[in-house]
Design a protein around this motif. Sequence first.
Motif, PDB file in Angstrom:
ATOM      1  N   PHE A   6      18.230  44.038  10.031  1.00 27.85           N
ATOM      2  CA  PHE A   6      19.283  43.857   9.040  1.00 27.85           C
ATOM      3  C   PHE A   6      19.869  42.461   9.153  1.00 27.85           C
ATOM      4  CE2 PHE A   6      21.085  45.639  12.878  1.00 27.85           C
ATOM      5  CZ  PHE A   6      22.248  44.938  13.086  1.00 27.85           C
ATOM      6  N   ASP A   7      20.511  42.016   8.077  1.00 27.66           N
ATOM      7  CA  ASP A   7      21.186  40.721   8.031  1.00 27.66           C
ATOM      8  C   ASP A   7      22.692  40.939   8.091  1.00 27.66           C
ATOM      9  OD1 ASP A   7      19.128  38.957   5.555  1.00 27.66           O
ATOM     10  OD2 ASP A   7      18.710  39.588   7.603  1.00 27.66           O
ATOM     11  N   ILE A   8      23.391  40.015   8.708  1.00 29.73           N
ATOM     12  CA  ILE A   8      24.845  39.976   8.667  1.00 29.73           C
ATOM     13  C   ILE A   8      25.259  38.591   8.160  1.00 29.73           C
ATOM     14  CG2 ILE A   8      26.985  39.956  10.007  1.00 29.73           C
ATOM     15  CD1 ILE A   8      25.903  42.716   9.821  1.00 29.73           C
ATOM     16  N   ARG A   9      26.127  38.565   7.178  1.00 28.71           N
ATOM     17  CA  ARG A   9      26.669  37.296   6.705  1.00 28.71           C
ATOM     18  C   ARG A   9      28.184  37.406   6.633  1.00 28.71           C
ATOM     19  NH1 ARG A   9      24.975  32.617   4.637  1.00 28.71           N
ATOM     20  NH2 ARG A   9      26.473  31.401   3.422  1.00 28.71           N
ATOM     21  N   ILE A  10      28.864  36.422   7.213  1.00 28.96           N
ATOM     22  CA  ILE A  10      30.327  36.384   7.224  1.00 28.96           C
ATOM     23  C   ILE A  10      30.777  35.058   6.629  1.00 28.96           C
ATOM     24  CG2 ILE A  10      32.403  36.465   8.648  1.00 28.96           C
ATOM     25  CD1 ILE A  10      30.713  37.896  10.802  1.00 28.96           C
ATOM     26  N   GLU A  11      31.705  35.128   5.687  1.00 30.35           N
ATOM     27  CA  GLU A  11      32.329  33.924   5.150  1.00 30.35           C
ATOM     28  C   GLU A  11      33.838  34.108   5.180  1.00 30.35           C
ATOM     29  OE1 GLU A  11      30.942  32.784   1.318  1.00 30.35           O
ATOM     30  OE2 GLU A  11      28.823  32.672   1.918  1.00 30.35           O
ATOM     31  N   ILE A  12      34.537  33.061   5.594  1.00 34.61           N
ATOM     32  CA  ILE A  12      36.000  33.064   5.563  1.00 34.61           C
ATOM     33  C   ILE A  12      36.421  31.963   4.596  1.00 34.61           C
ATOM     34  CG2 ILE A  12      38.122  32.883   6.890  1.00 34.61           C
ATOM     35  CD1 ILE A  12      36.628  33.786   9.344  1.00 34.61           C
ATOM     36  N   ARG A  13      37.165  32.342   3.550  1.00 33.51           N
ATOM     37  CA  ARG A  13      37.522  31.397   2.493  1.00 33.51           C
ATOM     38  C   ARG A  13      39.039  31.327   2.346  1.00 33.51           C
ATOM     39  NH1 ARG A  13      33.953  34.650  -1.744  1.00 33.51           N
ATOM     40  NH2 ARG A  13      31.964  34.731  -0.596  1.00 33.51           N
ATOM     41  N   HIS A  14      39.552  30.117   2.447  1.00 36.16           N
ATOM     42  CA  HIS A  14      40.986  29.878   2.297  1.00 36.16           C
ATOM     43  C   HIS A  14      41.274  29.476   0.856  1.00 36.16           C
ATOM     44  CE1 HIS A  14      44.961  28.084   2.966  1.00 36.16           C
ATOM     45  NE2 HIS A  14      44.989  28.752   4.106  1.00 36.16           N
ATOM     46  N   ALA A  15      42.375  29.975   0.305  1.00 35.89           N
ATOM     47  CA  ALA A  15      42.708  29.708  -1.096  1.00 35.89           C
ATOM     48  C   ALA A  15      42.892  28.226  -1.377  1.00 35.89           C
ATOM     49  CB  ALA A  15      43.969  30.472  -1.484  1.00 35.89           C
ATOM     50  N   LEU A  16      43.345  27.465  -0.391  1.00 35.69           N
ATOM     51  CA  LEU A  16      43.585  26.036  -0.576  1.00 35.69           C
ATOM     52  C   LEU A  16      42.459  25.176  -0.006  1.00 35.69           C
ATOM     53  CD1 LEU A  16      45.547  23.816  -1.519  1.00 35.69           C
ATOM     54  CD2 LEU A  16      46.618  23.934   0.745  1.00 35.69           C
ATOM     55  N   PHE A  17      41.919  25.569   1.156  1.00 36.47           N
ATOM     56  CA  PHE A  17      40.963  24.719   1.867  1.00 36.47           C
ATOM     57  C   PHE A  17      39.504  25.120   1.669  1.00 36.47           C
ATOM     58  CE2 PHE A  17      44.903  24.652   4.529  1.00 36.47           C
ATOM     59  CZ  PHE A  17      45.285  23.359   4.189  1.00 36.47           C
ATOM     60  N   GLY A  18      39.251  26.151   0.878  1.00 36.56           N
ATOM     61  CA  GLY A  18      37.874  26.567   0.628  1.00 36.56           C
ATOM     62  C   GLY A  18      37.275  27.314   1.801  1.00 36.56           C
ATOM     63  N   THR A  19      35.947  27.290   1.898  1.00 37.22           N
ATOM     64  CA  THR A  19      35.249  28.011   2.964  1.00 37.22           C
ATOM     65  C   THR A  19      35.495  27.318   4.302  1.00 37.22           C
ATOM     66  OG1 THR A  19      33.531  28.755   1.433  1.00 37.22           O
ATOM     67  CG2 THR A  19      33.019  28.855   3.784  1.00 37.22           C
ATOM     68  N   THR A  20      36.093  28.037   5.233  1.00 37.74           N
ATOM     69  CA  THR A  20      36.429  27.457   6.532  1.00 37.74           C
ATOM     70  C   THR A  20      35.410  27.823   7.616  1.00 37.74           C
ATOM     71  OG1 THR A  20      37.920  29.348   6.862  1.00 37.74           O
ATOM     72  CG2 THR A  20      38.913  27.272   6.117  1.00 37.74           C
ATOM     73  N   PHE A  21      34.805  29.006   7.514  1.00 36.71           N
ATOM     74  CA  PHE A  21      33.828  29.440   8.514  1.00 36.71           C
ATOM     75  C   PHE A  21      32.704  30.227   7.839  1.00 36.71           C
ATOM     76  CE2 PHE A  21      37.842  29.120  10.785  1.00 36.71           C
ATOM     77  CZ  PHE A  21      37.492  28.438  11.945  1.00 36.71           C
ATOM     78  N   THR A  22      31.499  30.084   8.371  1.00 35.67           N
ATOM     79  CA  THR A  22      30.346  30.858   7.901  1.00 35.67           C
ATOM     80  C   THR A  22      29.498  31.243   9.103  1.00 35.67           C
ATOM     81  OG1 THR A  22      30.267  29.641   5.815  1.00 35.67           O
ATOM     82  CG2 THR A  22      28.314  30.886   6.416  1.00 35.67           C
ATOM     83  N   GLN A  23      29.032  32.483   9.092  1.00 35.74           N
ATOM     84  CA  GLN A  23      28.051  32.944  10.072  1.00 35.74           C
ATOM     85  C   GLN A  23      26.998  33.761   9.343  1.00 35.74           C
ATOM     86  OE1 GLN A  23      29.408  34.953  13.620  1.00 35.74           O
ATOM     87  NE2 GLN A  23      31.225  33.654  13.834  1.00 35.74           N
ATOM     88  N   ALA A  24      25.736  33.580   9.704  1.00 34.80           N
ATOM     89  CA  ALA A  24      24.663  34.384   9.133  1.00 34.80           C
ATOM     90  C   ALA A  24      23.597  34.576  10.188  1.00 34.80           C
ATOM     91  CB  ALA A  24      24.071  33.714   7.894  1.00 34.80           C
ATOM     92  N   GLY A  25      23.064  35.798  10.279  1.00 32.55           N
ATOM     93  CA  GLY A  25      22.045  36.068  11.280  1.00 32.55           C
ATOM     94  C   GLY A  25      21.220  37.279  10.932  1.00 32.55           C
ATOM     95  N   VAL A  26      20.111  37.433  11.649  1.00 29.48           N
ATOM     96  CA  VAL A  26      19.181  38.543  11.471  1.00 29.48           C
ATOM     97  C   VAL A  26      19.131  39.302  12.793  1.00 29.48           C
ATOM     98  CG1 VAL A  26      16.834  39.225  10.855  1.00 29.48           C
ATOM     99  CG2 VAL A  26      17.834  37.154   9.868  1.00 29.48           C
ATOM    100  N   PHE A  27      19.257  40.642  12.740  1.00 29.05           N
ATOM    101  CA  PHE A  27      19.391  41.446  13.955  1.00 29.05           C
ATOM    102  C   PHE A  27      18.512  42.688  13.903  1.00 29.05           C
ATOM    103  CE2 PHE A  27      23.262  39.083  13.249  1.00 29.05           C
ATOM    104  CZ  PHE A  27      23.554  38.564  14.503  1.00 29.05           C
ATOM    105  N   ARG A  28      18.265  43.229  15.097  1.00 29.17           N
ATOM    106  CA  ARG A  28      17.557  44.502  15.231  1.00 29.17           C
ATOM    107  C   ARG A  28      18.156  45.244  16.422  1.00 29.17           C
ATOM    108  NH1 ARG A  28      14.216  44.157  19.563  1.00 29.17           N
ATOM    109  NH2 ARG A  28      13.673  42.054  20.280  1.00 29.17           N
ATOM    110  N   GLU A  29      18.040  46.563  16.388  1.00 27.88           N
ATOM    111  CA  GLU A  29      18.555  47.368  17.493  1.00 27.88           C
ATOM    112  C   GLU A  29      17.602  47.309  18.678  1.00 27.88           C
ATOM    113  OE1 GLU A  29      20.138  51.913  18.505  1.00 27.88           O
ATOM    114  OE2 GLU A  29      19.532  51.386  16.457  1.00 27.88           O
ATOM    115  N   VAL A  30      18.177  47.250  19.872  1.00 23.52           N
ATOM    116  CA  VAL A  30      17.401  47.283  21.107  1.00 23.52           C
ATOM    117  C   VAL A  30      17.409  48.720  21.602  1.00 23.52           C
ATOM    118  CG1 VAL A  30      17.211  46.444  23.478  1.00 23.52           C
ATOM    119  CG2 VAL A  30      18.042  44.923  21.671  1.00 23.52           C
ATOM    120  N   ARG A  31      16.253  49.334  21.655  1.00 24.59           N
ATOM    121  CA  ARG A  31      16.160  50.720  22.090  1.00 24.59           C
ATOM    122  C   ARG A  31      15.372  50.819  23.384  1.00 24.59           C
ATOM    123  NH1 ARG A  31      15.490  54.560  16.721  1.00 24.59           N
ATOM    124  NH2 ARG A  31      17.156  53.585  15.493  1.00 24.59           N
ATOM    125  N   ALA A  32      15.771  51.786  24.217  1.00 22.90           N
ATOM    126  CA  ALA A  32      15.075  51.971  25.481  1.00 22.90           C
ATOM    127  C   ALA A  32      13.655  52.465  25.216  1.00 22.90           C
ATOM    128  CB  ALA A  32      15.839  52.983  26.328  1.00 22.90           C
TER     129      ALA A  32
END
Length: 205
Positions: A179-205
């Motif tokens: 699965f993918d996770i994407r995070i964006e933090i956007r300020h009303a005055l300063f625009g996009t302040t932070f971005t994170q994006a990644g691809v993940f999988r579960e680790v199973r025994a």
Amino acid sequence: MIASEGELFKKILGPAWRGLHPDIQARFDHNPMPGKPLRYTGRMTELTCSGVGRVLGYLTMPLIQGALMPFNDADFPVDIEVYSKQGSAAIFKQRIYRLNGRKPVQFTSYMLESARGEVLEYVGMGMGMKLVLAVRDGNLHFESDGYFWQVLGVRIPIPAWFTPGKTYLCHRNNDSAQFDIRIEIRHALFGTTFTQAGVFREVRA
């Protein structure tokens, strides 16, 4: 006592839960028992912050290390652990970011349902945000609906202008194992302040 993300999200979303992709439903149906965490591993494909974001990241690092990272980087591993504690309704999530050329950054938050049926995520020192959940195109979306500082059980709202901005998170399914996770933090005055994006999988025994 709700001690898994899946149980909490099902309750909050109600009938909308059925609109989630079956792989996402199955992923959140796992319950992390005390002492038996769920583990995920992946790679961060994008980590960015604006100039304003960098200042906020460095200012808040002593209090909420890792919540707002003042770095720009890409293509580095991340490990995630979701766990519960005996006698607690909180759902804990620990992330370890293994950035290129830097010491790993560890960040732990926890999620709770409030007495009013709100989803709250705490990031440290009593600071947190209220989250609103939604299902769109089969994927799970989160949006922050205000930040707060909790002192002696009382939530004190933080004015939007003094926050990093509104947080948007999307959990998008690739297949049953990834699965993918994407995070964006956007300020009303300063625009996009932070971005994170990644691809993940579960680790199973």
